[in-house]
Write an enzyme that holds these catalytic residues in place. Sequence first.
Site, PDB file in Angstrom:
ATOM      1  N   GLU A  15       0.858  -1.190   0.000  1.00 62.14           N
ATOM      2  CA  GLU A  15       0.000   0.000   0.000  1.00 62.14           C
ATOM      3  C   GLU A  15       0.888   1.233   0.000  1.00 62.14           C
ATOM      4  OE1 GLU A  15      -3.566   0.872   2.794  1.00 62.14           O
ATOM      5  OE2 GLU A  15      -2.024   2.304   3.414  1.00 62.14           O
ATOM      6  N   ARG A 105     -15.933   2.631   2.873  1.00 64.68           N
ATOM      7  CA  ARG A 105     -16.845   3.688   3.307  1.00 64.68           C
ATOM      8  C   ARG A 105     -16.073   4.945   3.658  1.00 64.68           C
ATOM      9  NH1 ARG A 105     -19.202   3.523   9.157  1.00 64.68           N
ATOM     10  NH2 ARG A 105     -17.073   4.296   9.431  1.00 64.68           N
ATOM     11  N   ASP A 107     -14.118   7.338   6.808  1.00 62.79           N
ATOM     12  CA  ASP A 107     -14.631   7.891   8.064  1.00 62.79           C
ATOM     13  C   ASP A 107     -15.159   9.294   7.798  1.00 62.79           C
ATOM     14  OD1 ASP A 107     -14.169   5.690   9.760  1.00 62.79           O
ATOM     15  OD2 ASP A 107     -12.020   6.151   9.701  1.00 62.79           O
ATOM     16  N   ALA A 125     -19.906   0.479   2.923  1.00 69.62           N
ATOM     17  CA  ALA A 125     -19.066   0.106   1.772  1.00 69.62           C
ATOM     18  C   ALA A 125     -19.805  -0.891   0.874  1.00 69.62           C
ATOM     19  CB  ALA A 125     -17.756  -0.487   2.264  1.00 69.62           C
ATOM     20  N   TYR A 145     -11.530  -6.673   9.076  1.00 74.68           N
ATOM     21  CA  TYR A 145     -10.942  -6.271  10.358  1.00 74.68           C
ATOM     22  C   TYR A 145     -10.732  -7.477  11.279  1.00 74.68           C
ATOM     23  CZ  TYR A 145     -12.212  -1.826   8.423  1.00 74.68           C
ATOM     24  OH  TYR A 145     -12.290  -0.752   7.568  1.00 74.68           O
ATOM     25  N   HIS A 149     -14.230  -4.199  13.335  1.00 76.22           N
ATOM     26  CA  HIS A 149     -14.256  -2.749  13.111  1.00 76.22           C
ATOM     27  C   HIS A 149     -14.721  -2.070  14.399  1.00 76.22           C
ATOM     28  CE1 HIS A 149     -15.930   1.105  11.543  1.00 76.22           C
ATOM     29  NE2 HIS A 149     -14.816   1.055  10.833  1.00 76.22           N
ATOM     30  N   LYS A 165     -20.601  -7.606   2.021  1.00 75.15           N
ATOM     31  CA  LYS A 165     -19.654  -7.039   1.032  1.00 75.15           C
ATOM     32  C   LYS A 165     -19.319  -8.078  -0.023  1.00 75.15           C
ATOM     33  CE  LYS A 165     -16.894  -4.425   4.069  1.00 75.15           C
ATOM     34  NZ  LYS A 165     -15.772  -3.578   4.454  1.00 75.15           N
ATOM     35  N   GLN A 176      -7.245  -4.990   7.812  1.00 81.26           N
ATOM     36  CA  GLN A 176      -6.642  -3.958   8.655  1.00 81.26           C
ATOM     37  C   GLN A 176      -5.346  -4.524   9.222  1.00 81.26           C
ATOM     38  OE1 GLN A 176      -5.877  -1.102   9.349  1.00 81.26           O
ATOM     39  NE2 GLN A 176      -7.816  -0.282  10.117  1.00 81.26           N
TER      40      GLN A 176
HETATM   41  P1  FAD Z   1     -17.967  -0.631   6.104  1.00 83.89           P
HETATM   42  O1  FAD Z   1     -17.744  -1.931   5.417  1.00 83.89           O
HETATM   43  O2  FAD Z   1     -19.167   0.170   5.670  1.00 83.89           O
HETATM   44  O3  FAD Z   1     -18.020  -0.934   7.647  1.00 83.89           O
HETATM   45  C1  FAD Z   1     -18.081   0.123   8.626  1.00 83.89           C
HETATM   46  C2  FAD Z   1     -18.913  -0.336   9.831  1.00 83.89           C
HETATM   47  O4  FAD Z   1     -20.280  -0.510   9.407  1.00 83.89           O
HETATM   48  C3  FAD Z   1     -18.473  -1.695  10.377  1.00 83.89           C
HETATM   49  O5  FAD Z   1     -18.635  -1.662  11.776  1.00 83.89           O
HETATM   50  C4  FAD Z   1     -19.430  -2.682   9.734  1.00 83.89           C
HETATM   51  O6  FAD Z   1     -19.616  -3.860  10.516  1.00 83.89           O
HETATM   52  C5  FAD Z   1     -20.702  -1.844   9.616  1.00 83.89           C
HETATM   53  N1  FAD Z   1     -21.499  -2.246   8.428  1.00 83.89           N
HETATM   54  C6  FAD Z   1     -21.011  -2.530   7.194  1.00 83.89           C
HETATM   55  N2  FAD Z   1     -22.030  -2.880   6.361  1.00 83.89           N
HETATM   56  C7  FAD Z   1     -23.161  -2.797   7.096  1.00 83.89           C
HETATM   57  C8  FAD Z   1     -24.529  -3.030   6.793  1.00 83.89           C
HETATM   58  N3  FAD Z   1     -24.922  -3.384   5.568  1.00 83.89           N
HETATM   59  N4  FAD Z   1     -25.439  -2.853   7.800  1.00 83.89           N
HETATM   60  C9  FAD Z   1     -25.053  -2.456   9.050  1.00 83.89           C
HETATM   61  N5  FAD Z   1     -23.759  -2.221   9.378  1.00 83.89           N
HETATM   62  C10 FAD Z   1     -22.825  -2.383   8.413  1.00 83.89           C
HETATM   63  N6  FAD Z   1      -9.879   5.141   4.746  1.00 83.89           N
HETATM   64  C11 FAD Z   1      -9.713   6.182   3.905  1.00 83.89           C
HETATM   65  O7  FAD Z   1     -10.261   7.268   4.144  1.00 83.89           O
HETATM   66  N7  FAD Z   1      -8.946   6.068   2.765  1.00 83.89           N
HETATM   67  C12 FAD Z   1      -8.318   4.901   2.437  1.00 83.89           C
HETATM   68  O8  FAD Z   1      -7.645   4.823   1.410  1.00 83.89           O
HETATM   69  C13 FAD Z   1      -8.463   3.778   3.311  1.00 83.89           C
HETATM   70  N8  FAD Z   1      -7.887   2.590   3.038  1.00 83.89           N
HETATM   71  C14 FAD Z   1      -8.105   1.511   3.856  1.00 83.89           C
HETATM   72  C15 FAD Z   1      -7.554   0.268   3.509  1.00 83.89           C
HETATM   73  C16 FAD Z   1      -7.769  -0.843   4.320  1.00 83.89           C
HETATM   74  C17 FAD Z   1      -7.191  -2.174   3.930  1.00 83.89           C
HETATM   75  C18 FAD Z   1      -8.535  -0.722   5.513  1.00 83.89           C
HETATM   76  C19 FAD Z   1      -8.754  -1.922   6.404  1.00 83.89           C
HETATM   77  C20 FAD Z   1      -9.096   0.508   5.868  1.00 83.89           C
HETATM   78  C21 FAD Z   1      -8.892   1.636   5.040  1.00 83.89           C
HETATM   79  N9  FAD Z   1      -9.448   2.877   5.332  1.00 83.89           N
HETATM   80  C22 FAD Z   1      -9.276   3.946   4.486  1.00 83.89           C
HETATM   81  C23 FAD Z   1     -10.200   3.078   6.584  1.00 83.89           C
HETATM   82  C24 FAD Z   1     -11.732   2.820   6.424  1.00 83.89           C
HETATM   83  O9  FAD Z   1     -12.292   3.795   5.590  1.00 83.89           O
HETATM   84  C25 FAD Z   1     -12.352   2.858   7.818  1.00 83.89           C
HETATM   85  O10 FAD Z   1     -11.921   1.733   8.551  1.00 83.89           O
HETATM   86  C26 FAD Z   1     -13.878   2.998   7.890  1.00 83.89           C
HETATM   87  O11 FAD Z   1     -14.209   3.261   9.255  1.00 83.89           O
HETATM   88  C27 FAD Z   1     -14.647   1.756   7.495  1.00 83.89           C
HETATM   89  O12 FAD Z   1     -14.575   1.505   6.150  1.00 83.89           O
HETATM   90  P2  FAD Z   1     -15.187   0.140   5.553  1.00 83.89           P
HETATM   91  O13 FAD Z   1     -15.070   0.215   4.094  1.00 83.89           O
HETATM   92  O14 FAD Z   1     -14.638  -1.037   6.238  1.00 83.89           O
HETATM   93  O15 FAD Z   1     -16.733   0.344   6.004  1.00 83.89           O
END
Ligand code: FAD
Length: 284
Positions: A15, A105, A107, A125, A145, A149, A165, A176
Amino acid sequence: MISNVSENRKTLSFEVFPPKKEGEFEKAFEVLDALGKLKPDYISVTYGAGGSRAGKTIEIASYIQNTLGIDAMAHMTCVGSKREQLLQVYRELKAHNVTHVLGLRGDRPKDMSDEQFAARDFEHASDMIAFLKENTDLHLAGACYPEKHFESFSMETDLNNLKKKQEAGAEFFISQLFLNNDCYYSFLEKAAKKGITAPICAGIMPITSAKQIGTSITLAGSSVPKAMADLLATYGENPDEMRKAGVDYAIRQIRDLRENGVEHIHLYSMNRPKTTAEIVAGIA
Ligand code: FAD
C-alpha cells in the site's frame, strides 16, 4: 481480478499513499520506482475520506499501472461522495487502464455537517460496492478487520456485514493491520465458518518507531501484543534500533503467517522503500 489472488497463489502486495502537495510528485515517483523493483503482485493507493484528493490517487495509480506495468488498485471512499462523483472517478481510472478498486466507506470528515452526512448516497461500503458492480466493469475488493471494526458491537455482527460485502461483489479482501497473528488465525476461522470464501490479504505494517503506536495502531484499533510492547520498552528511545527491531518483527510475523498457510500478504509500505526492501529480503 489480480490473477495470483484469484488463483490463491502466494502474493505480496504494497500500500502507498499519494503525496499531499503538488511539488512532491517527483519524490513519490522515485518511491514507486524503488517499490516496483521489488516486483509486488499489485500496489494499492489510498484515497482521502471525503474524496477531495481523488485526482492524486488516480495519478499515482496510473503511474503504477502504465509506467511500472504493475497492477494498480485505487482505494475509493464513499462517505463524502455522490453516485455521479464515483462514476466520474471510475471513468478517469478507466481512461488510465486502472481496473481494480478497493471500495471503502471511509470515516466521516471533520468538516462534514450533520445534514451532509445524513444526505450521503451510500451508508456502507457494501452499498458502494453493489453500485459499482452494477454500473462499472471494475474488479472490486473490500476491507476487513481481524480484531473487528471499532463501530461493530461484536465480531459476529462485523462478519455478517463482511458477508454482505462479498455478496455485493467484493472479489477479495484486504485486512486492517494487526500485530498478533493468533487474532488473525482466529478471524480466518470465524470468517470461513460465516461463508467468506473470497481470498483475504493479511495487512502487515512494520512498527519502526514508538510514535506509530500512538498514530497508526490506535487509529486502526489493533491490539499491541506483549512481544511488541517489550520491543517498544527496549528500543523505543533509540530510533535506529527500533527500526531494525520493527523490521525484524514484521519479518517474523510474515514467516509465521506463511508457515500457517496464509498466501496473501499486503505490506503497508508507508512509502518507505528501504524498510519494505528489507522485509522482502527477510521473507524470501
Ligand atoms: P464498512 O464496510 O461500511 O463498515 C463500517 C462499519 O459498518 C463496520 O462496523 C461494519 O460492521 C458496519 N457495516 C457494514 N455494512 C453494514 C450493513 N450493511 N449494515 C449495518 N452495518 C454495516 N480510509 C480512507 O479514508 N482512505 C483509504 O484509502 C483507506 N484505506 C483503507 C484500507 C484498508 C485495507 C482498511 C482496512 C481501511 C482503510 N481505510 C481507508 C479506513 C476505512 O475507511 C475505515 O476503517 C472505515 O471506518 C470503514 O470503512 P469500511 O469500508 O470497512 O466500512
